[in-house]
Design an enzyme around this catalytic site. Structure first.
Site, PDB file in Angstrom:
ATOM      1  N   THR A 125      86.130  21.736  64.105  1.00  0.00           N
ATOM      2  CA  THR A 125      85.471  20.787  63.346  1.00  0.00           C
ATOM      3  C   THR A 125      85.143  21.286  61.931  1.00  0.00           C
ATOM      4  OG1 THR A 125      83.291  20.816  64.190  1.00  0.00           O
ATOM      5  CG2 THR A 125      84.598  19.260  65.264  1.00  0.00           C
TER       6      THR A 125
ATOM      7  N   GLY B  17      85.180  26.195  64.721  1.00  0.00           N
ATOM      8  CA  GLY B  17      84.427  25.605  63.442  1.00  0.00           C
ATOM      9  C   GLY B  17      83.335  26.015  62.784  1.00  0.00           C
TER      10      GLY B  17
ATOM     11  N   GLU C 156      85.172  33.344  49.501  1.00  0.00           N
ATOM     12  CA  GLU C 156      84.974  34.761  50.116  1.00  0.00           C
ATOM     13  C   GLU C 156      86.076  35.659  50.120  1.00  0.00           C
ATOM     14  OE1 GLU C 156      82.619  33.029  54.396  1.00  0.00           O
ATOM     15  OE2 GLU C 156      84.959  32.886  54.080  1.00  0.00           O
TER      16      GLU C 156
ATOM     17  N   SER D  79      84.815  32.446  67.412  1.00  0.00           N
ATOM     18  CA  SER D  79      85.638  32.830  66.299  1.00  0.00           C
ATOM     19  C   SER D  79      84.988  32.703  64.926  1.00  0.00           C
ATOM     20  CB  SER D  79      86.835  32.263  66.579  1.00  0.00           C
ATOM     21  OG  SER D  79      87.668  32.087  65.244  1.00  0.00           O
ATOM     22  N   VAL D  80      84.949  33.525  64.184  1.00  0.00           N
ATOM     23  CA  VAL D  80      84.743  33.277  62.739  1.00  0.00           C
ATOM     24  C   VAL D  80      85.837  33.609  61.613  1.00  0.00           C
ATOM     25  CG1 VAL D  80      82.130  33.455  63.092  1.00  0.00           C
ATOM     26  CG2 VAL D  80      83.339  35.526  62.397  1.00  0.00           C
TER      27      VAL D  80
ATOM     28  N   ASP E  53      88.886  13.334  67.832  1.00  0.00           N
ATOM     29  CA  ASP E  53      88.312  13.583  66.616  1.00  0.00           C
ATOM     30  C   ASP E  53      87.420  12.217  66.332  1.00  0.00           C
ATOM     31  OD1 ASP E  53      89.514  15.385  63.910  1.00  0.00           O
ATOM     32  OD2 ASP E  53      88.408  13.595  63.541  1.00  0.00           O
TER      33      ASP E  53
ATOM     34  N   ALA F 226      93.411  20.301  60.207  1.00  0.00           N
ATOM     35  CA  ALA F 226      94.693  21.165  59.835  1.00  0.00           C
ATOM     36  C   ALA F 226      94.667  22.000  60.926  1.00  0.00           C
ATOM     37  CB  ALA F 226      93.994  21.763  58.536  1.00  0.00           C
ATOM     38  N   GLN F 227      93.692  22.522  61.698  1.00  0.00           N
ATOM     39  CA  GLN F 227      93.798  23.909  62.547  1.00  0.00           C
ATOM     40  C   GLN F 227      94.355  23.610  63.934  1.00  0.00           C
ATOM     41  OE1 GLN F 227      93.439  27.585  64.135  1.00  0.00           O
ATOM     42  NE2 GLN F 227      93.581  27.105  62.279  1.00  0.00           N
TER      43      GLN F 227
ATOM     44  N   ASP G  51      81.555  28.557  61.447  1.00  0.00           N
ATOM     45  CA  ASP G  51      81.924  29.992  60.863  1.00  0.00           C
ATOM     46  C   ASP G  51      81.220  30.185  59.328  1.00  0.00           C
ATOM     47  OD1 ASP G  51      83.126  28.009  59.412  1.00  0.00           O
ATOM     48  OD2 ASP G  51      85.077  28.721  59.414  1.00  0.00           O
TER      49      ASP G  51
ATOM     50  N   LYS H  43      91.818  39.367  51.505  1.00  0.00           N
ATOM     51  CA  LYS H  43      92.143  37.976  51.392  1.00  0.00           C
ATOM     52  C   LYS H  43      90.987  37.191  50.831  1.00  0.00           C
ATOM     53  CE  LYS H  43      91.433  34.920  55.073  1.00  0.00           C
ATOM     54  NZ  LYS H  43      91.779  33.946  56.158  1.00  0.00           N
TER      55      LYS H  43
END
Lengths: 354, 354
Positions: free
Chosen positions: B209, B233, B64, B300-301, B169, B147-148, B235, B77
Site C-alpha cells: 500500500t 509498502g 532519496e 522490504s524497504v 485494495d 503500481a507495484q 518503507d 539511484k
C-alpha cells in the site's frame, strides 16, 4: 507545482548546450550573474537542508553525491575527482546534476556540470575574496594552471577587478596554455618559475593544484601580511596544499564546517579550531577582513548549495528555450497507478507494428 | 578501464528503451534474470560499500539518493516517493540511476529506473520468499493493488510458482485493473472485499500500500501459522503497514539493518530487536524458515545494492545495442586540462559560422 506538461520529459543541458550558453552570455557576464545566484543562496543559508557530501573513495579517486534543498527545489550533483585521469586523456573532474521539484519529487532539469562546476567554483572564490581581500587588491598569484585556473582568473577580474596575474605550475606547458587562453581578456600576466616567485607582490594567492596527496605548495615564509589566500585544490581527505603554520597565522573562512573539517586545509588542525562561515560574513553577522595586516584564508572545498545555485541559474537562463534537449526519463502511464499496463500497451503497440 | 571511445558520451536507456527491452525479453524472463543478478550481488554482500540511503524529507514526500559500490563499479539511484502525486496524475515513485567506472569516475550508463525499480523490488521480494516461504506455497494475498502489484504477482509466479492470487485494495478500481492486467498470465484470481478475506488460505501475504502514514493493514488475528509476510509498502519513517503484535510473533528478515530500522516495519520495535540479514540466508550462514509453523516476515524497504544489480543487468542486456540513446553529458576537451580552451574553440567555431 512546476512540472512540465509532458510528464515523461526532463529538459537536458548537454555539454554543447552549456558551451553555447556560456559563449552566448560571455564568460565574464556568466560568472557575475552566477555569483549573484550563489550570493543570494548564501544569504538564506539557514533555509537549506545541509549535509556533507556523500563520498565513495577508491584507490585513485572519489565519486561524490552532493544534495541540498531549500524546501521548494531539490538539487544534487554527481562529481568525481581522479587526478590520474589526465594520464589517460580523461578529465580529473566530471560532473552532472539534477534540479527537482520538492512538492512532487519530479526532476525539472538534468545538466552537464563539468563546465558549470568550474564556473561555480571560481565564482564562489571570487565572492569570498570580495569580502576578505584588501579593497585595493589588484594582483593575484595563480599556482596550479590546470582546468580551474582560467575560470578563477576571470571570476576575480569580473568581480574584483584583479587584472595582474602571476602564473606558476610545475608543468610549464600548463602555464603557457593558461596564459595563451587568457591573453584576449586584458590581463597583465607574469609567468613565474616557482611558487615563491609567483607570490611576490601578490595581494591574493590562489592555489588550484590537483595532486591527491598532502602537498606543501605554500609555506609560512611565503605569506606576507595582508594577503588573502584562496585555497581551491585541497578538497579531499589526505589532499592539502599548504603548511599547517600558514593555517595557524590566518583567519580561516569556510563554506560548511562539517564538510570542510574533513576535506579542506583545516583537516590539518584540531576539530575545534575556530573558523568563520562565509555565509555569515555575507549577511554581515560576522566580520570578514578586520585589518590591513590580517591574513585571510578561504578554505574552499565546494558545497552543494553552490551547485544548487548554479542549476537554478542555468534553469532560469534556458527556461523556454527550444535549443536544449528533452529526455524521455520519467515513466508516465496514462493512469498513474497503472505502470504495468503501460508495458502491456507498449507490447500491444509493438505487436501490431509487426 | 571500460570507458566508451567517445569520452563525452554516456549511453542512456530512456523509458521507451526500457519498455522495449522488457517487452522483447518478456516480463517473467526479465524478472528471473534480474533476480539472478540480485542474488549474485547478495552473495558477495560484504564486498560492497553500504550506507543507508540519503533522504530529503518534505511535507508530502521524500527524495532519496541510493549509492553503493563494489570497488569496480559504482551505482546510485535517484528516487522520490510522493503518495499524493496520483491525485494530480503523477507517479508516486519516479527514479533514474547511473552506473560508473570506479577507476576513472566516469559514468557508463544513465537509465530510467521507474520501471526498473518496480521490477527489482518485485524480484527481491520473490528471492526472499524463495528462502522464507513454505515450499508448497501456491496462494498469495496481494493487499494494495497499485503500481507495484502486478510486478509482485509475476515475480512470485516466475520464481516460486505462485499461481493463486487473492486481491484487495481500498479502491475497487485498482483491484479490477490489477486483475485485468494479470488475466493473460495464467493466474487463478480471487477479488476480495477486505484484507481479512484476502489473507484467508493465503500461504504468502504481500502488502504493498502507498499511504504515507502508519496504517494497520495487518492485525495479529489475521496471521495464521506458517505464513510468510512480504511487507513492501512500509518503507519510510512514519509509514508502516502492520500492527506491532504481528512483528513480535514473526521472525524478521531485512536487507540492511541500519536502513530498515529507520524505514521499515521494525521502526515500531526497539533498535536491538533481533533481525536476520537476507544475504546471510542466501549464503547459508543463517537459517531461513526453520519450521512449518513459523511466521516469517521480509521487511522490504529497498536497498542500493538491488538497484546496482538492476543497472548491471540492463547494462549487460543493452551492451553493444545501437537502439539506445547517446547523451553528450561529459565535457571532453582535446587536451584534458584545457577545459577553458574548449569554450574558446566553441566560441571561434560559432563566430566563424555567422
Amino acid at each position: 507545482m512546476s512540472v512540465p506538461a509532458n510528464l515523461n520529459i526532463v529538459p537536458f543541458i548537454s555539454v554543447e548546450n552549456m558551451m553555447d550558453l556560456v559563449v552566448a552570455t560571455g564568460v565574464e557576464r556568466f560568472l557575475v550573474e552566477l555569483a549573484g545566484y550563489i550570493e543570494d543562496d548564501f544569504r538564506r543559508w539557514e533555509s537549506f537542508d545541509k549535509i556533507p557530501r556523500v563520498a565513495s573513495h577508491s584507490r585513485d579517486g572519489v565519486i561524490e553525491l552532493m544534495p541540498t534543498s531549500d524546501g521548494t527545489l531539490y538539487g544534487f550533483k554527481y562529481v568525481n575527482g581522479h587526478p590520474k585521469n589526465t594520464n589517460s586523456g580523461l578529465q580529473t573532474v566530471t560532473a552532472f546534476g539534477v534540479l527537482s521539484d520538492v512538492e512532487s519529487g519530479y526532476p525539472l532539469l538534468l545538466s552537464e556540470m563539468t563546465i558549470l562546476t568550474a564556473l561555480r567554483t571560481a565564482a564562489t572564490s571570487a565572492i569570498a575574496a570580495k569580502y576578505l581581500a584588501r579593497k585595493e587588491a589588484r594582483t593575484m598569484a595563480l599556482i596550479g594552471n590546470g582546468a580551474q585556473s582560467e575560470f578563477q582568473a576571470l571570476a576575480f577580474k569580473s568581480l574584483l577587478g584583479i587584472d595582474r596575474l602571476r602564473l606558476y605550475d610545475i608543468d610549464p606547458g600548463a602555464t603557457a596554455r593558461c596564459r595563451r587562453n587568457l591573453e584576449r581578456f586584458g590581463f597583465d600576466i607574469e609567468t613565474c618559475i616557482s611558487a615563491e616567485q609567483a607570490v611576490e607582490t601578490a595581494d591574493i594567492i590562489t592555489t588550484a593544484t590537483a595532486d591527491k596527496h598532502n602537498a606543501t605548495i605554500l609555506t609560512d615564509n611565503m605569506i606576507g601580511p595582508g594577503v588573502h589566500i584562496n585555497g581551491v585544490g585541497g578538497d579531499c581527505p589526505g589532499k592539502t596544499e599548504m603548511h599547517r603554520d600558514v593555517l595557524l597565522r590566518a583567519d580561516i573562512f569556510v563554506e560548511f564546517p562539517p564538510q570542510t573539517r574533513v576535506e579542506g586545509e583545516i583537516q590539518q588542525l584540531s576539530f575545534d579550531h575556530p573558523v568563520t562561515e562565509l555565509w555569515q560574513v555575507i549577511t554581515g553577522e560576522k566580520m570578514g577582513r578586520s585589518s590591513e595586516k590580517q591574513i585571510t584564508l578561504f578554505d574552499s572545498v565546494g558545497f552543494a548549495i553552490e551547485d544548487f545555485s548554479a542549476l537554478r541559474y542555468v534553469r532560469d537562463r534556458v527556461s523556454g528555450s527550444t535549443s536544449i534537449n528533452q529526455l524521455d526519463l520519467l515513466a508516465d502511464p496514462d493512469e498513474p497507478r497503472d505502470l504495468f499496463g503501460m508495458l502491456l500497451r507498449r507490447q500491444a503497440l509493438l505487436a501490431s507494428a509487426c
